[in-house]
Design a protein around this motif. Structure first.
Motif, PDB file in Angstrom:
ATOM      1  N   GLU A 412      18.148  14.962 -67.429  1.00 62.96           N
ATOM      2  CA  GLU A 412      18.236  15.804 -66.144  1.00 62.96           C
ATOM      3  C   GLU A 412      16.862  16.009 -65.908  1.00 62.96           C
ATOM      4  OE1 GLU A 412      19.733  20.564 -66.303  1.00 62.96           O
ATOM      5  OE2 GLU A 412      21.506  20.030 -66.751  1.00 62.96           O
ATOM      6  N   ALA A 414      14.794  13.595 -66.517  1.00 64.26           N
ATOM      7  CA  ALA A 414      14.631  11.811 -66.369  1.00 64.26           C
ATOM      8  C   ALA A 414      15.464  11.664 -65.412  1.00 64.26           C
ATOM      9  CB  ALA A 414      15.338  11.634 -67.705  1.00 64.26           C
ATOM     10  N   ASN A 415      16.563  12.469 -64.679  1.00 65.50           N
ATOM     11  CA  ASN A 415      16.951  11.722 -63.521  1.00 65.50           C
ATOM     12  C   ASN A 415      16.246  12.126 -62.648  1.00 65.50           C
ATOM     13  OD1 ASN A 415      18.897  10.996 -65.164  1.00 65.50           O
ATOM     14  ND2 ASN A 415      20.545  12.515 -65.126  1.00 65.50           N
ATOM     15  N   GLU A 416      15.441  13.843 -62.657  1.00 64.73           N
ATOM     16  CA  GLU A 416      14.351  14.092 -61.274  1.00 64.73           C
ATOM     17  C   GLU A 416      13.436  13.276 -61.253  1.00 64.73           C
ATOM     18  OE1 GLU A 416      17.485  18.314 -61.159  1.00 64.73           O
ATOM     19  OE2 GLU A 416      15.079  18.075 -62.055  1.00 64.73           O
ATOM     20  N   GLY A 417      13.073  12.710 -62.303  1.00 63.31           N
ATOM     21  CA  GLY A 417      12.077  12.572 -62.546  1.00 63.31           C
ATOM     22  C   GLY A 417      11.229  12.766 -62.994  1.00 63.31           C
ATOM     23  N   HIS A 418      11.150  13.908 -63.766  1.00 61.61           N
ATOM     24  CA  HIS A 418      10.089  14.713 -64.088  1.00 61.61           C
ATOM     25  C   HIS A 418       9.402  14.616 -66.112  1.00 61.61           C
ATOM     26  CE1 HIS A 418      11.642  18.237 -61.991  1.00 61.61           C
ATOM     27  NE2 HIS A 418      12.040  18.035 -61.300  1.00 61.61           N
ATOM     28  N   THR A 419       8.937  13.341 -65.468  1.00 62.50           N
ATOM     29  CA  THR A 419       8.319  12.404 -66.857  1.00 62.50           C
ATOM     30  C   THR A 419       8.023  13.110 -68.187  1.00 62.50           C
ATOM     31  OG1 THR A 419       6.671  10.979 -65.748  1.00 62.50           O
ATOM     32  CG2 THR A 419       9.054   9.943 -65.390  1.00 62.50           C
ATOM     33  N   ASP A 420       7.026  13.630 -67.150  1.00 64.49           N
ATOM     34  CA  ASP A 420       5.939  14.753 -67.788  1.00 64.49           C
ATOM     35  C   ASP A 420       6.108  15.675 -68.886  1.00 64.49           C
ATOM     36  OD1 ASP A 420       3.131  14.856 -64.746  1.00 64.49           O
ATOM     37  OD2 ASP A 420       3.438  13.090 -67.237  1.00 64.49           O
ATOM     38  N   GLU A 423       8.013  14.036 -72.006  1.00 62.14           N
ATOM     39  CA  GLU A 423       7.809  13.255 -72.604  1.00 62.14           C
ATOM     40  C   GLU A 423       7.372  14.734 -73.492  1.00 62.14           C
ATOM     41  OE1 GLU A 423       4.091  11.727 -71.464  1.00 62.14           O
ATOM     42  OE2 GLU A 423       3.358  12.014 -73.381  1.00 62.14           O
TER      43      GLU A 423
END
Length: 606
Positions: A412, A414-420, A423
């Protein structure tokens, strides 16, 4: 000098005495059993009536509890009380604001009332008798303080007050079947934080709905049902003059029993049941003729059956004596050959019969069973050791369900772009997996265990965000002490599972301290706490382990606390610290501990 009696052949004994024994047995059994069956069947009829009485009483209790649950939910609703206070006390509001507040208050009342259409009305009143209601009547209410129930409700000081006034009827219903149907109402006074009365909550059902189970009279004997209030007044049925019926309420202290109804001139059996929620008394009454008719019929059938069996036994006794002796001889010769089976049985307890075959059968069977039971006991010991080995293997495992949830959260985020966050969660999960899959010794340092807990809680924090809060408060002096691997992690995981069954925020605290050369780690939460049945079950299992040393069948899933207890027991015997329970302010705690400087060979690896 003891004279040994000559043992006789079983077939000869059976053929000589079978007819005489059967004659005496069945004549006696017919008489005794008839009397016993009479008592048993009458007792069963009494139990049926008592169970029916309890069933009707519990149904009425359930209806009242349903009303009280909605009443208590309304009292516990801060939104309702705050909005109602603003609605009744803020006189400076403009009409548009008053309408807005009224609509919101109506919506809150409708939500609390729910979709159960048996609940006909939910009202809230201030201390002046003005209020608002939803249900059969929607709108403002005035002059409720003039009602008969108002002052008694205030006098009850927050306890439930039940109003069954037949004058409180539904005149607004459009249905002919419910119009003019009286209400059954409950009221409770509610207070503010300073225990000052603020108003009254009232919930209503139709009178017929409350006493529907009593009206059906579906018992085996179609009993007559009466319900009395706490003052002894008849409240059900409503259409009967109390002066025209027997005063059952006055006889309630004697319990369930036979009575003579002086009004009808007939004997009856009556059952009394006190309703827990309301204090009402429920009475069921059946006339003795109707009550005992099935009992008399059954006794006749039993007597006829025994006569038929007796006649058949007389006719077949000679033939059966031969047929019975042959199987016994076969069993005798089978035991002579020392054959055995794989099932465990109790020893045959029987005095000497002076019959060669039966005595030999008894002795041989008991000897065989002793040997077999001993072998089975040895097998059970081996199985128990295998179970304990499986338990030790479970010590290095952990429930991976949080990994599945974390992977879902990763997807979820990753789909929303919360890469930090992705990781960080991947890093923590990777580290936890390495810790779980490592094949090191059973013990690890508290510092390393707490690092794992911190990573696990970070994963949970990424998943639950601000709903989850946690805190570590551990003294540095104990960080090098040794602890069973995954002990604290399992306690934290159990705490997470517990608190997430309630509304957030969720608080987890891990506290570590040293007292008198002992270290303690306590995990607390603000969840619902331990269920009393679970608490009792766990303590019984732990007491059994300490008393007998026998370990139960165990899986990690759902058994984290007992898993940790057993591992501490296997490592330290009975010298470890283990405690759990519920905090006075709410939530649960689990405490574990050991010696701070422990030279246990199991710990040092010697």
């Amino acid at each position: 000098i003891k004279i040994m009696k000559k043992k006789q052949n079983i077939q000869r004994i059976l053929s000589s005495y079978f007819i005489l024994l059967m004659t005496i047995l069945f004549l006696s059994l017919t008489i005794v059993s008839s009397l016993m069956q009479y008592r048993a069947l009458r007792s069963r009829a009494v139990n049926d009536l008592e169970h029916y009485t309890i069933s009707v009483g519990e149904n009425i209790d359930l209806q009242i509890n349903q009303l009280d649950t909605i009443c208590l939910n309304a009292i516990n609703s801060s939104d309702l009380k705050d909005t109602f206070k603003e609605y009744t006390q803020n006189t400076s509001l403009r009409p548009i604001e008053v309408n807005r507040i009224k609509r919101h208050l109506t919506a809150v009342l409708m939500e609390l009332k729910g979709f159960d259409y048996s609940i006909r009305q939910l009202n809230i009143y201030d201390m002046n008798g003005n209020g608002l209601g939803v249900g059969n009547y929607n709108g403002t209410i005035e002059n409720a303080n003039e009602k008969d129930w108002f002052e008694p409700t205030i006098a009850a000081q927050g306890r439930i007050y039940i109003d069954i006034s037949m004058g409180d009827i539904d005149t607004d219903s459009t249905s002919p079947s419910t119009r003019n149907n009286p209400y059954f109402s409950i009221y409770r006074l509610y207070y503010n934080n300073y225990h000052v009365p603020q108003g009254i909550i009232g919930v209503k059902k139709y009178y017929d709905s409350i006493f529907k189970a009593a009206a059906s009279a579906a018992g085996s004997y179609h009993p007559t049902v009466y319900v009395y209030d706490t003052s002894g007044s008849l409240i059900y049925p409503a259409d009967i003059d109390e002066n025209n019926i027997y005063p059952y309420y006055a006889n309630r202290g004697a319990g369930n029993r036979d009575i003579y109804n002086s009004v009808t001139g007939k004997r009856e059996y009556c059952c009394f049941y006190g309703l827990f929620s309301s204090g009402f008394t429920l009475v069921t009454s059946v006339q003795q003729n109707d009550f005992l008719a099935p009992v008399y019929r059954s006794i006749i059938y039993i007597f006829i059956t025994f006569l038929v069996i007796f006649a058949l036994c007389i006719f077949l006794s000679s033939y059966l004596s031969v047929k019975i002796s042959n199987p016994i001889r076969h069993i005798y010769h089978f035991l002579e050959s020392n054959d055995s089976s794989d099932t465990q049985s109790e020893l045959l307890v029987m005095e000497d019969s002076n019959i060669r075959e039966i005595d030999k059968l008894r002795d041989s069977l008991n000897e065989s069973l002793r040997s077999r039971n001993e072998a089975i006991k040895q097998m059970l010991v081996l199985n128990e050791q295998e179970v304990q080995a499986q338990m030790l293997a479970l010590q290095s495992q952990m429930n991976p369900h949080f990994l599945y949830n974390s992977l879902s959260s990763i997807a979820e985020m990753a789909n929303e772009g919360h890469t930090d966050q992705v990781e960080k969660m991947v890093y923590n999960i990777s580290h936890i997996l390495r810790y779980i899959s490592s094949n090191r010794e059973q013990l690890t340092s508290i510092e390393e265990e707490l690092e794992l807990c911190d990573m696990y809680l970070e994963c949970m924090k990424l998943r639950y965000s601000k709903d989850l809060k946690y805190e570590f408060d551990v003294e540095d002096i104990m960080l090098d002490a040794m602890i069973p691997k995954l002990s604290v992690q399992l306690l934290v995981e159990n705490a997470i599972k517990s608190v997430t069954t309630t509304a957030p925020p969720w608080n987890i605290k891990i506290k570590g301290e040293v007292r008198e050369n002992l270290w303690f780690i306590t995990v607390t939460d603000n969840g619902p706490g331990f269920n009393s049945e679970v608490d009792t079950h766990l303590r019984k299992q732990m007491d059994s382990i300490l008393e007998t040393g026998t370990l139960p069948s165990l899986k990690i899933e759902g058994m984290g606390i007992l898993n940790i207890f057993i591992r501490l027991y296997l490592i330290d015997g009975i010298t470890f610290i283990f405690d759990f329970g519920n905090n006075p302010e709410g939530g649960a705690f689990v405490t574990i501990g050991r010696k701070l400087s422990d030279n246990n060979p199991k710990e040092t690896g010697k």
